[in-house]
Design a protein around this motif. Structure first.
Motif, PDB file in Angstrom:
ATOM      1  N   ARG A   1       0.829  -1.204   0.000  1.00  0.00           N
ATOM      2  CA  ARG A   1       0.000   0.000   0.000  1.00  0.00           C
ATOM      3  C   ARG A   1       0.866   1.257   0.000  1.00  0.00           C
ATOM      4  O   ARG A   1       2.053   1.204   0.290  1.00  0.00           O
ATOM      5  N   ALA A   2       0.243   2.388  -0.313  1.00  0.00           N
ATOM      6  CA  ALA A   2       0.959   3.658  -0.390  1.00  0.00           C
ATOM      7  C   ALA A   2       0.595   4.563   0.779  1.00  0.00           C
ATOM      8  O   ALA A   2      -0.541   4.556   1.265  1.00  0.00           O
ATOM      9  N   ALA A   3       1.584   5.334   1.237  1.00  0.00           N
ATOM     10  CA  ALA A   3       1.370   6.311   2.303  1.00  0.00           C
ATOM     11  C   ALA A   3       2.302   7.486   2.033  1.00  0.00           C
ATOM     12  O   ALA A   3       3.192   7.407   1.173  1.00  0.00           O
ATOM     13  N   SER A   4       2.097   8.576   2.735  1.00  0.00           N
ATOM     14  CA  SER A   4       2.931   9.744   2.489  1.00  0.00           C
ATOM     15  C   SER A   4       3.009  10.647   3.707  1.00  0.00           C
ATOM     16  O   SER A   4       2.148  10.603   4.596  1.00  0.00           O
ATOM     17  N   ILE A   5       4.065  11.456   3.741  1.00  0.00           N
ATOM     18  CA  ILE A   5       4.276  12.475   4.768  1.00  0.00           C
ATOM     19  C   ILE A   5       4.663  13.757   4.046  1.00  0.00           C
ATOM     20  O   ILE A   5       5.469  13.724   3.110  1.00  0.00           O
ATOM     21  N   ALA A   6       4.094  14.876   4.465  1.00  0.00           N
ATOM     22  CA  ALA A   6       4.479  16.168   3.901  1.00  0.00           C
ATOM     23  C   ALA A   6       4.435  17.208   4.997  1.00  0.00           C
ATOM     24  O   ALA A   6       3.594  17.138   5.901  1.00  0.00           O
ATOM     25  N   GLN A   7       5.343  18.158   4.941  1.00  0.00           N
ATOM     26  CA  GLN A   7       5.339  19.241   5.918  1.00  0.00           C
ATOM     27  C   GLN A   7       5.954  20.491   5.302  1.00  0.00           C
ATOM     28  O   GLN A   7       6.814  20.415   4.423  1.00  0.00           O
ATOM     29  N   THR A   8       5.470  21.637   5.754  1.00  0.00           N
ATOM     30  CA  THR A   8       6.040  22.914   5.353  1.00  0.00           C
ATOM     31  C   THR A   8       6.319  23.727   6.614  1.00  0.00           C
ATOM     32  O   THR A   8       5.751  23.460   7.682  1.00  0.00           O
ATOM     33  N   GLN A   9       7.194  24.711   6.494  1.00  0.00           N
ATOM     34  CA  GLN A   9       7.570  25.526   7.629  1.00  0.00           C
ATOM     35  C   GLN A   9       6.891  26.907   7.615  1.00  0.00           C
ATOM     36  O   GLN A   9       6.738  27.532   8.651  1.00  0.00           O
ATOM     37  N   ASP A  10       6.536  27.400   6.435  1.00  0.00           N
ATOM     38  CA  ASP A  10       5.924  28.724   6.329  1.00  0.00           C
ATOM     39  C   ASP A  10       4.811  28.679   5.295  1.00  0.00           C
ATOM     40  O   ASP A  10       5.065  28.852   4.102  1.00  0.00           O
ATOM     41  N   PRO A  11       3.562  28.389   5.730  1.00  0.00           N
ATOM     42  CA  PRO A  11       3.141  28.216   7.119  1.00  0.00           C
ATOM     43  C   PRO A  11       3.528  26.834   7.666  1.00  0.00           C
ATOM     44  O   PRO A  11       3.733  25.899   6.893  1.00  0.00           O
ATOM     45  N   ALA A  12       3.598  26.726   8.987  1.00  0.00           N
ATOM     46  CA  ALA A  12       3.939  25.460   9.629  1.00  0.00           C
ATOM     47  C   ALA A  12       2.726  24.538   9.611  1.00  0.00           C
ATOM     48  O   ALA A  12       1.683  24.850  10.181  1.00  0.00           O
ATOM     49  N   ARG A  13       2.851  23.427   8.914  1.00  0.00           N
ATOM     50  CA  ARG A  13       1.748  22.470   8.818  1.00  0.00           C
ATOM     51  C   ARG A  13       2.314  21.125   8.378  1.00  0.00           C
ATOM     52  O   ARG A  13       3.413  21.039   7.821  1.00  0.00           O
TER      53      ARG A  13
END
Length: 230
Positions: A65-77
Protein backbone atom coordinates in the motif's frame (compact mmCIF):
# COMPACT_ATOMS: atom_id res chain seq x y z
CA UNK A 1 8.74 22.72 14.23
CA UNK A 2 10.91 23.74 17.21
CA UNK A 3 8.91 21.98 19.94
CA UNK A 4 9.25 18.54 18.39
CA UNK A 5 12.89 19.17 17.52
CA UNK A 6 13.61 19.98 21.16
CA UNK A 7 11.88 16.78 22.23
CA UNK A 8 14.01 14.65 19.92
CA UNK A 9 17.20 16.37 21.04
CA UNK A 10 16.26 15.75 24.68
CA UNK A 11 15.50 12.10 23.91
CA UNK A 12 18.86 11.57 22.28
CA UNK A 13 20.74 13.31 25.08
CA UNK A 14 18.78 11.36 27.68
CA UNK A 15 19.72 8.09 26.01
CA UNK A 16 23.38 9.04 25.97
CA UNK A 17 23.32 10.17 29.61
CA UNK A 18 21.69 6.89 30.61
CA UNK A 19 24.53 4.98 29.01
CA UNK A 20 27.21 6.33 31.36
CA UNK A 21 29.52 3.48 32.24
CA UNK A 22 30.62 2.71 35.80
CA UNK A 23 34.03 1.48 36.76
CA UNK A 24 32.52 -1.91 37.58
CA UNK A 25 31.65 -2.67 33.96
CA UNK A 26 33.97 -4.48 31.66
CA UNK A 27 35.68 -2.42 28.98
CA UNK A 28 34.04 -4.33 26.15
CA UNK A 29 30.59 -3.65 27.64
CA UNK A 30 31.49 0.05 27.90
CA UNK A 31 32.56 0.08 24.28
CA UNK A 32 29.28 -1.47 23.15
CA UNK A 33 27.28 1.04 25.22
CA UNK A 34 29.19 4.00 23.84
CA UNK A 35 28.77 2.68 20.31
CA UNK A 36 25.00 2.38 20.73
CA UNK A 37 24.82 5.88 22.25
CA UNK A 38 26.75 7.36 19.33
CA UNK A 39 24.44 5.64 16.87
CA UNK A 40 21.29 6.88 18.62
CA UNK A 41 22.71 10.41 18.68
CA UNK A 42 23.53 10.34 14.97
CA UNK A 43 20.16 9.01 13.86
CA UNK A 44 18.23 11.30 16.24
CA UNK A 45 20.18 14.30 14.93
CA UNK A 46 19.28 13.43 11.33
CA UNK A 47 15.61 12.94 12.16
CA UNK A 48 15.67 16.15 14.18
CA UNK A 49 17.05 18.03 11.20
CA UNK A 50 14.23 16.77 9.00
CA UNK A 51 11.66 18.33 11.33
CA UNK A 52 12.96 21.73 10.28
CA UNK A 53 12.64 21.01 6.55
CA UNK A 54 9.92 21.52 3.99
CA UNK A 55 9.54 18.20 2.20
CA UNK A 56 7.21 15.54 0.91
CA UNK A 57 7.88 11.81 0.96
CA UNK A 58 5.97 8.90 -0.53
CA UNK A 59 6.25 5.40 0.94
CA UNK A 60 5.26 1.86 0.24
CA UNK A 61 4.03 0.22 3.43
CA UNK A 62 2.99 -3.31 4.40
CA UNK A 63 0.88 -5.07 1.81
CA UNK A 64 2.20 -2.93 -1.02
CA UNK A 65 0.00 0.00 0.00
CA UNK A 66 0.96 3.66 -0.39
CA UNK A 67 1.37 6.31 2.30
CA UNK A 68 2.93 9.74 2.49
CA UNK A 69 4.28 12.48 4.77
CA UNK A 70 4.48 16.17 3.90
CA UNK A 71 5.34 19.24 5.92
CA UNK A 72 6.04 22.91 5.35
CA UNK A 73 7.57 25.53 7.63
CA UNK A 74 5.92 28.72 6.33
CA UNK A 75 3.14 28.22 7.12
CA UNK A 76 3.94 25.46 9.63
CA UNK A 77 1.75 22.47 8.82
CA UNK A 78 2.02 18.73 8.29
CA UNK A 79 -0.02 15.90 6.84
CA UNK A 80 0.23 12.13 7.23
CA UNK A 81 -1.76 10.07 4.74
CA UNK A 82 -2.36 6.32 4.65
CA UNK A 83 -4.83 4.00 2.88
CA UNK A 84 -8.30 5.02 3.99
CA UNK A 85 -7.36 8.10 5.97
CA UNK A 86 -5.21 11.12 6.70
CA UNK A 87 -4.38 13.49 9.51
CA UNK A 88 -3.55 17.14 8.89
CA UNK A 89 -2.22 19.65 11.41
CA UNK A 90 -2.39 23.35 10.60
CA UNK A 91 -2.84 26.61 12.51
CA UNK A 92 -6.57 26.40 11.76
CA UNK A 93 -7.37 22.84 12.82
CA UNK A 94 -6.26 19.31 13.52
CA UNK A 95 -8.21 17.30 10.96
CA UNK A 96 -8.79 13.55 10.89
CA UNK A 97 -10.27 12.03 7.73
CA UNK A 98 -11.52 8.46 7.49
CA UNK A 99 -12.91 6.74 4.41
CA UNK A 100 -15.78 4.37 5.13
CA UNK A 101 -17.92 2.18 2.91
CA UNK A 102 -20.12 5.08 1.89
CA UNK A 103 -17.95 8.21 1.93
CA UNK A 104 -15.06 10.05 3.54
CA UNK A 105 -15.74 11.97 6.75
CA UNK A 106 -13.34 14.60 8.08
CA UNK A 107 -13.50 15.76 11.68
CA UNK A 108 -12.07 19.18 12.49
CA UNK A 109 -10.70 19.55 16.01
CA UNK A 110 -9.28 22.64 17.67
CA UNK A 111 -5.77 23.50 16.40
CA UNK A 112 -2.83 22.93 18.73
CA UNK A 113 -1.05 25.80 20.45
CA UNK A 114 1.71 25.13 17.94
CA UNK A 115 1.59 22.81 14.95
CA UNK A 116 4.13 20.59 16.74
CA UNK A 117 2.08 20.16 19.93
CA UNK A 118 -0.10 17.17 18.86
CA UNK A 119 2.85 15.07 17.77
CA UNK A 120 2.13 12.19 20.18
CA UNK A 121 -1.46 11.72 18.99
CA UNK A 122 -0.48 12.15 15.37
CA UNK A 123 2.39 9.69 15.46
CA UNK A 124 0.37 7.12 17.41
CA UNK A 125 -2.51 7.18 14.95
CA UNK A 126 -0.18 7.01 11.96
CA UNK A 127 1.65 4.04 13.51
CA UNK A 128 -1.63 2.17 14.01
CA UNK A 129 -2.24 2.49 10.27
CA UNK A 130 1.18 1.12 9.34
CA UNK A 131 2.90 4.45 8.74
CA UNK A 132 6.12 4.41 10.80
CA UNK A 133 7.18 7.88 11.97
CA UNK A 134 10.59 9.29 12.98
CA UNK A 135 9.80 9.48 16.74
CA UNK A 136 8.87 5.79 16.69
CA UNK A 137 12.27 4.94 15.22
CA UNK A 138 14.08 7.17 17.72
CA UNK A 139 12.26 5.41 20.55
CA UNK A 140 13.19 1.98 19.25
CA UNK A 141 16.84 2.99 18.85
CA UNK A 142 16.90 4.41 22.36
CA UNK A 143 15.56 1.15 23.78
CA UNK A 144 18.17 -0.77 21.79
CA UNK A 145 20.94 1.49 23.09
CA UNK A 146 19.86 0.76 26.65
CA UNK A 147 19.61 -3.02 26.09
CA UNK A 148 22.95 -4.69 26.95
CA UNK A 149 21.94 -7.72 24.87
CA UNK A 150 21.22 -5.70 21.72
CA UNK A 151 23.53 -6.11 18.75
CA UNK A 152 23.55 -3.06 16.46
CA UNK A 153 25.15 -3.08 13.01
CA UNK A 154 25.41 -0.14 10.64
CA UNK A 155 25.46 -0.11 6.83
CA UNK A 156 24.85 2.24 3.91
CA UNK A 157 22.39 2.04 1.03
CA UNK A 158 20.44 4.16 -1.46
CA UNK A 159 16.69 4.67 -1.28
CA UNK A 160 14.70 6.48 -3.96
CA UNK A 161 18.01 7.79 -5.25
CA UNK A 162 19.10 9.18 -1.87
CA UNK A 163 22.05 7.90 0.22
CA UNK A 164 20.92 6.44 3.54
CA UNK A 165 22.42 5.03 6.71
CA UNK A 166 20.87 1.81 8.01
CA UNK A 167 20.94 0.18 11.42
CA UNK A 168 20.16 -3.49 11.94
CA UNK A 169 19.17 -4.25 15.54
CA UNK A 170 18.98 -7.75 16.99
CA UNK A 171 17.61 -7.92 20.53
CA UNK A 172 15.29 -9.99 22.75
CA UNK A 173 12.58 -7.31 22.53
CA UNK A 174 12.39 -7.73 18.75
CA UNK A 175 14.66 -7.27 15.74
CA UNK A 176 14.28 -4.37 13.34
CA UNK A 177 16.10 -2.53 10.58
CA UNK A 178 15.76 1.21 9.97
CA UNK A 179 17.34 3.49 7.37
CA UNK A 180 17.59 7.29 7.44
CA UNK A 181 18.52 9.37 4.39
CA UNK A 182 21.26 11.98 4.34
CA UNK A 183 18.54 14.65 4.56
CA UNK A 184 17.30 13.09 7.79
CA UNK A 185 14.13 11.61 6.34
CA UNK A 186 13.06 8.13 7.39
CA UNK A 187 13.99 5.93 4.45
CA UNK A 188 12.81 2.48 5.48
CA UNK A 189 11.76 0.29 8.38
CA UNK A 190 11.29 -3.45 8.77
CA UNK A 191 10.25 -4.99 12.07
CA UNK A 192 7.33 -5.41 14.45
CA UNK A 193 5.26 -2.64 16.03
CA UNK A 194 2.77 -3.66 18.71
CA UNK A 195 3.18 -7.26 17.58
CA UNK A 196 2.38 -6.49 13.94
CA UNK A 197 4.93 -7.07 11.14
CA UNK A 198 5.55 -3.63 9.65
CA UNK A 199 7.40 -2.53 6.54
CA UNK A 200 7.96 0.92 5.07
CA UNK A 201 10.15 1.99 2.14
CA UNK A 202 10.72 5.44 0.68
CA UNK A 203 9.67 5.61 -2.99
CA UNK A 204 9.92 9.36 -3.63
CA UNK A 205 11.38 12.38 -1.85
CA UNK A 206 11.09 16.06 -2.76
CA UNK A 207 12.08 19.28 -1.05
CA UNK A 208 8.90 20.89 -2.37
CA UNK A 209 5.30 20.32 -1.30
CA UNK A 210 2.13 20.58 -3.36
CA UNK A 211 -0.33 22.74 -1.43
CA UNK A 212 -3.12 20.37 -2.49
CA UNK A 213 -1.65 17.81 -0.07
CA UNK A 214 -3.27 19.68 2.81
CA UNK A 215 -6.73 19.95 1.24
CA UNK A 216 -9.61 17.75 2.37
CA UNK A 217 -10.61 14.94 0.00
CA UNK A 218 -13.13 16.02 -2.61
CA UNK A 219 -16.71 15.29 -1.55
CA UNK A 220 -15.80 14.56 2.06
CA UNK A 221 -18.36 15.20 4.76
CA UNK A 222 -17.10 17.66 7.36
CA UNK A 223 -17.83 17.59 11.10
CA UNK A 224 -16.57 20.73 12.84
CA UNK A 225 -15.85 20.09 16.53
CA UNK A 226 -13.36 22.90 17.04
CA UNK A 227 -15.65 24.86 19.35
CA UNK A 228 -16.22 21.83 21.59
CA UNK A 229 -12.49 21.17 21.85
CA UNK A 230 -11.32 24.76 22.36
Amino acid sequence: MPAVSTTLRALALSAIASLSVTGCQALDDAGRAIGRADLVNDIAARLDQALELTYSADYQISGGRAASIAQTQDPARSVYAWPGGMLTVTAEATTRCETGAARTVCTLLAPPETTAKPSVALFTEAEQRGLVTPPVVVGLLTEAALDPEAVVAQSDTTLAGHPATCVDVQQPAGDFTACVTAEGVLGSFTGELDGRPTELTLTRYSDTVDGASFELPAGAGVVDRRAANS
